[in-house]
Scaffold this motif. Structure first.
Motif, PDB file in Angstrom:
ATOM      1  N   LEU A 129       0.807  -1.220   0.000  1.00  0.00           N
ATOM      2  CA  LEU A 129       0.000   0.000   0.000  1.00  0.00           C
ATOM      3  C   LEU A 129       0.839   1.268   0.000  1.00  0.00           C
ATOM      4  N   ALA A 130       1.911   1.258   0.798  1.00  0.00           N
ATOM      5  CA  ALA A 130       2.708   2.479   0.969  1.00  0.00           C
ATOM      6  C   ALA A 130       4.152   2.216   0.580  1.00  0.00           C
ATOM      7  N   PHE A 131       4.343   1.596  -0.587  1.00  0.00           N
ATOM      8  CA  PHE A 131       5.705   1.243  -0.993  1.00  0.00           C
ATOM      9  C   PHE A 131       6.582   2.484  -1.082  1.00  0.00           C
ATOM     10  N   GLY A 132       7.770   2.365  -0.532  1.00  0.00           N
ATOM     11  CA  GLY A 132       8.684   3.510  -0.544  1.00  0.00           C
ATOM     12  C   GLY A 132       8.468   4.450   0.629  1.00  0.00           C
ATOM     13  N   GLY A 133       7.489   4.171   1.474  1.00  0.00           N
ATOM     14  CA  GLY A 133       7.266   5.012   2.648  1.00  0.00           C
ATOM     15  C   GLY A 133       8.267   4.677   3.759  1.00  0.00           C
ATOM     16  N   TYR A 134       8.412   5.592   4.694  1.00  0.00           N
ATOM     17  CA  TYR A 134       9.417   5.410   5.745  1.00  0.00           C
ATOM     18  C   TYR A 134       9.175   4.130   6.545  1.00  0.00           C
ATOM     19  N   GLN A 135       7.929   3.949   7.005  1.00  0.00           N
ATOM     20  CA  GLN A 135       7.630   2.771   7.824  1.00  0.00           C
ATOM     21  C   GLN A 135       7.795   1.481   7.034  1.00  0.00           C
ATOM     22  N   GLN A 136       7.450   1.544   5.758  1.00  0.00           N
ATOM     23  CA  GLN A 136       7.616   0.332   4.945  1.00  0.00           C
ATOM     24  C   GLN A 136       9.076  -0.066   4.883  1.00  0.00           C
ATOM     25  N   TRP A 137       9.936   0.899   4.615  1.00  0.00           N
ATOM     26  CA  TRP A 137      11.363   0.592   4.560  1.00  0.00           C
ATOM     27  C   TRP A 137      11.815  -0.047   5.877  1.00  0.00           C
ATOM     28  N   MET A 138      11.414   0.590   6.974  1.00  0.00           N
ATOM     29  CA  MET A 138      11.891   0.109   8.268  1.00  0.00           C
ATOM     30  C   MET A 138      11.363  -1.301   8.560  1.00  0.00           C
ATOM     31  N   GLN A 139      10.063  -1.504   8.320  1.00  0.00           N
ATOM     32  CA  GLN A 139       9.473  -2.812   8.631  1.00  0.00           C
ATOM     33  C   GLN A 139      10.046  -3.916   7.766  1.00  0.00           C
ATOM     34  N   ASP A 140      10.069  -3.676   6.454  1.00  0.00           N
ATOM     35  CA  ASP A 140      10.508  -4.740   5.557  1.00  0.00           C
ATOM     36  C   ASP A 140      11.998  -5.015   5.711  1.00  0.00           C
ATOM     37  N   LEU A 141      12.784  -3.951   5.857  1.00  0.00           N
ATOM     38  CA  LEU A 141      14.218  -4.163   6.036  1.00  0.00           C
ATOM     39  C   LEU A 141      14.476  -4.949   7.313  1.00  0.00           C
ATOM     40  N   THR A 142      13.735  -4.619   8.374  1.00  0.00           N
ATOM     41  CA  THR A 142      13.915  -5.343   9.632  1.00  0.00           C
ATOM     42  C   THR A 142      13.539  -6.812   9.461  1.00  0.00           C
ATOM     43  N   ALA A 143      12.385  -7.045   8.792  1.00  0.00           N
ATOM     44  CA  ALA A 143      11.943  -8.435   8.597  1.00  0.00           C
ATOM     45  C   ALA A 143      12.960  -9.214   7.780  1.00  0.00           C
ATOM     46  N   ILE A 144      13.458  -8.601   6.712  1.00  0.00           N
ATOM     47  CA  ILE A 144      14.415  -9.298   5.842  1.00  0.00           C
ATOM     48  C   ILE A 144      15.733  -9.505   6.563  1.00  0.00           C
ATOM     49  N   LYS A 145      16.162  -8.471   7.297  1.00  0.00           N
ATOM     50  CA  LYS A 145      17.424  -8.580   8.034  1.00  0.00           C
ATOM     51  C   LYS A 145      17.361  -9.736   9.031  1.00  0.00           C
ATOM     52  N   THR A 146      16.262  -9.784   9.785  1.00  0.00           N
ATOM     53  CA  THR A 146      16.107 -10.847  10.776  1.00  0.00           C
ATOM     54  C   THR A 146      16.132 -12.213  10.113  1.00  0.00           C
ATOM     55  N   ALA A 147      15.391 -12.329   8.997  1.00  0.00           N
ATOM     56  CA  ALA A 147      15.305 -13.624   8.327  1.00  0.00           C
ATOM     57  C   ALA A 147      16.672 -14.076   7.830  1.00  0.00           C
ATOM     58  N   PHE A 148      17.409 -13.150   7.200  1.00  0.00           N
ATOM     59  CA  PHE A 148      18.715 -13.541   6.663  1.00  0.00           C
ATOM     60  C   PHE A 148      19.727 -13.776   7.774  1.00  0.00           C
ATOM     61  N   ALA A 149      19.593 -13.031   8.864  1.00  0.00           N
ATOM     62  CA  ALA A 149      20.529 -13.225   9.972  1.00  0.00           C
ATOM     63  C   ALA A 149      20.337 -14.604  10.587  1.00  0.00           C
ATOM     64  N   ASN A 150      19.103 -15.109  10.550  1.00  0.00           N
ATOM     65  CA  ASN A 150      18.827 -16.415  11.140  1.00  0.00           C
ATOM     66  C   ASN A 150      19.125 -17.566  10.198  1.00  0.00           C
ATOM     67  N   ALA A 151      19.393 -17.238   8.913  1.00  0.00           N
ATOM     68  CA  ALA A 151      19.579 -18.302   7.925  1.00  0.00           C
ATOM     69  C   ALA A 151      20.863 -19.058   8.200  1.00  0.00           C
ATOM     70  N   LYS A 152      20.791 -20.316   7.937  1.00  0.00           N
ATOM     71  CA  LYS A 152      21.991 -21.155   8.159  1.00  0.00           C
ATOM     72  C   LYS A 152      22.891 -21.120   6.942  1.00  0.00           C
TER      73      LYS A 152
END
Lengths: 367, 344
Positions: B321-344
């Protein structure tokens, strides 16, 4: 014939020969009506059915072979010989076979529903989406999704079916009040009626921000069909068998009110059974795969030009041609943008328009 | 009551002349006419140059209180900190909320709760994200209307009411574009420092995430809509996964389409992505649905590396809905960062 009555012997293939006065209005209006053709020009039904069965079998093989995932028939062969599952056989069972079956069932259901509604309304230019059936089903689906979003698919389907029956009832009442002086009157009213229901649905969806959800439902597409996600369609198969069982009664209804009365068929009764079946078929198809335009219009028209309107004889051909048409369009939709897909409704919209125009513009057959 | 209208036309004409490309084209056209032997264009050529210069000097004179904002439709001159303002785009609303800028009008039926700053009173509802309520707009007489891609078609209608800024995000270049928008909004509302700080938050997360995604395999962005699937390419609004974070695309052939390319489950099995980024569209627009997870949970998807290794990242509804918005960047980057950090 033996199914219903034996107090008169009427050749229901050619009623005009024995009962010229009972000729119904639509037959007079459409000069190219096949029953007016001399019999010897007709291709024997068994030949047509065999030919369409072969075509369909080829399309089924093609449909099973085409897909994005790696697949080979030799794998299936090995799996059958060894009685063990491998990647090919599981792909076949999970994805290819369900999709192909869903396509066949949808094609059969839409074509047979179109044939029934054409016979019951005695009009060649109607299909379930022109009598408000599919639109009402979509409206029912929308309403139930808004009020009971978590309800099971069977409940959503039930509500959609009730809505479809109700919509068609309304339509029947509507055309009852209008003198059927013109055979185009019924489809025209139907289009307007369907448009009104569609407008109500769109308005509700617009107000509730569900427009795009609605469009996903309504758009006929088989890409999401997998084992466990299409089985409701088998119900339409059952309905088609019922249609075949009562085919003769439906045929008599189609011949006109007087003939039905003479042959001791309750017109009201059979009409409502027919209407109910069409509503159920439309609802199931809309709920499971979405709407596919034109099948219910084109397929019965083509078959009826070749084979006439004796449903006992023509229904198998209608079913086969309906299935083949949808199979072909889905194969096209899967192939031309491979590995992506084009929804079958889009392909059929294009192909169907061309065939429909050809049916309309083609010179009427000699009588 | 209609005092803004001349102002609008003025700004439109001035922005027209300030477009360097347009001026260059006009000049080239006039030059080519003069080459073909016409005598008069000499004067008109100079006239247009003069015109452009005079507009520029006009702007310089008022630059103390106004600002030029780069928009899709060219530069627009606005007074700094315009008020009242109406915002029709969720991306811009997110950025403004993050900047603590109060807005006075918003579309109705929004499904995100991070679109306005907590301190401000509820803005008036002025239509939907697709359809403005022109009556309400006319009554409010806003000083600026901010629109994005969903409302861009209505630009002309809106321009008749108030200066309208089409600040759509360019999906093909989502990072640069959203950075520019955030910067411009900061400048427009006199909060440049805060905008820079927000941007550094985003950049910081990107810098932290980038090294994590290296050599962790390829990825595919899919949207689940009802029970159907579509795939998204690097030019889409979800392309930042590939372009900004550098996750290789599993299939380079995916073209850009607003709602993705319809694909089957077999497509997922065949392309076999190592990472699956999922947008649950029904959840994004606030519908109860079977859920993306239930739709994806089938024997074909189960064969993909992403599913086997539990490398499925569910992106926030904001990214739809709000692609490119501040909160979107923060939320998605956090989700992706967490997922990749946990990857084996």
């Amino acid at each position: 014939m033996s199914l219903f009555s034996n107090h008169t012997t009427v050749d229901i293939d050619n009623p005009s020969s024995s009962l010229p006065t009972a000729q119904s209005r639509w037959q007079r209006n459409i000069s190219s009506y096949p029953n007016h053709k001399p019999r010897h020009t007709k291709i024997p039904p068994w030949l047509i059915n065999t030919a369409s069965l072969i075509v369909m079998a080829l399309l089924v093989l093609l449909s099973l072979s085409i897909g994005v995932a790696d697949f080979s028939w030799s794998g299936i062969f090995h799996s059958l010989i060894n009685h063990s599952a491998n990647s090919d056989s599981s792909l076949m069972l999970v994805s290819r076979l369900p999709r192909t079956i869903a396509i066949i069932l949808t094609g059969i259901a839409m074509a047979v529903a179109g044939m029934i509604i054409q016979v019951v309304l005695k009009n060649r230019f109607v299909e379930p989406s022109m009598v408000g059936a599919t639109q009402s089903a979509a409206l029912g689906l929308l309403v139930v999704s808004l009020f009971f979003p978590a309800s099971a698919l069977i409940i959503k389907m039930g509500v959609a079916t009730i809505a479809a029956v109700f919509g068609m009832m309304l339509f029947m009442l509507l055309i009852h009040r209008i003198p059927p002086t013109d055979f185009l009157m019924i489809p025209l009213i139907g289009i307007v009626f369907g448009g009104i229901i569609d407008a109500i649905t769109t308005f509700i969806a617009y107000q509730t921000e569900t427009l795009q959800m609605l469009s996903v439902w309504q758009f006929g597409d088989f890409s999401s069909v997998l084992a466990g996600r299409y089985e409701l369609l088998w119900f339409t198969g059952v309905l088609c068998i019922i249609a075949y069982i009562i085919a003769d009664k439906l045929t008599i209804i189609g011949l006109g009110d007087n003939i039905a009365l003479n042959l001791g068929i309750s017109k009201r009764h059979v009409t409502w059974i027919g209407v109910g079946m069409v509503a159920m078929m439309s609802a199931v198809v809309v709920v499971t795969v979405g709407m596919i335009p034109f099948i219910g219009l084109i397929v019965p028209n083509i078959v009826s030009r070749i084979m006439g309107d004796k449903l006992r004889r023509s229904l198998p051909a209608v079913a086969l041609l309906g299935a083949s048409a949808v199979l072909l369009c889905d194969i096209i939709g899967r192939s031309i943008r491979y590995p992506f897909e084009i929804p079958v409704a889009t392909v059929f919209g294009v192909v169907g328009t061309v065939i429909f125009l050809w049916l309309l513009l083609r010179a009427p057959a000699e009588s | 009551m209609f005092t803004n209208i001349p102002a609008t036309t003025n700004s439109v004409t001035s922005s027209l002349f300030k477009r360097p490309l347009l001026t260059a084209m006009t000049a080239a056209l006039l030059a080519s006419i003069s080459l073909t032997g016409c005598s008069s264009p000499e004067s008109s050529d100079t006239a247009s140059t003069e015109n452009a210069t005079s507009t520029a000097s006009d702007n310089d004179a008022v630059s103390a209180s106004t600002i030029d904002v780069d928009t899709v439709k060219g530069k627009v001159s606005l007074p700094i900190n315009p008020s009242p303002i109406v915002v029709y785009d969720m991306t811009l609303m997110q950025d403004l909320a993050a900047l603590d800028v109060a807005i006075d009008g918003k579309p109705s039926g929004l499904h995100l709760d991070n679109l306005q700053s907590k301190k401000q009173p509820d803005p008036k509802e002025m239509g939907t994200v697709f359809e403005p309520d022109l009556e309400a707009l006319n009554a409010m007489q806003p000083q600026a209307i901010l629109v994005g891609s969903r409302m861009a078609e209505k630009y002309n209608e809106l321009s008749n009411i108030a200066p309208t800024l089409d600040m759509s995000i360019d999906t093909a270049n989502i990072y640069e574009s959203s950075k520019q928008r955030l910067h411009d909004l900061g400048a427009l509302f006199g909060k440049s420092d805060q905008a820079a700080k927000l941007q550094s938050n985003i950049d910081g997360l990107i810098e932290e995430t980038k090294p994590l995604t290296k050599n962790k395999g390829n990825g595919l962005v899919v949207m689940v809509n009802g029970n159907k699937l579509s795939a998204y390419g690097y030019k889409s609004r979800f392309g930042f996964v590939h372009t900004v974070l550098g996750v290789p695309m599993v299939d380079g052939k995916i073209e850009d389409a607003k709602h993705g390319q319809p694909v089957s489950f077999e497509y997922l099995q065949k392309t076999n992505p190592d990472w699956l980024f999922v947008i649950d569209r029904s959840a994004a627009i606030g519908e109860d649905s079977v859920g993306a997870k239930a739709v994806l949970d089938n024997p074909l998807v189960a064969q993909t590396t992403a599913w086997k290794k539990n490398q499925v990242v569910y992106l926030s509804p904001d990214s739809y809905l709000a692609f490119g918005g501040y909160q979107q960047w923060m939320q998605d980057l956090t989700a992706i960062k967490t997922a990749f950090a946990n990857a084996k």
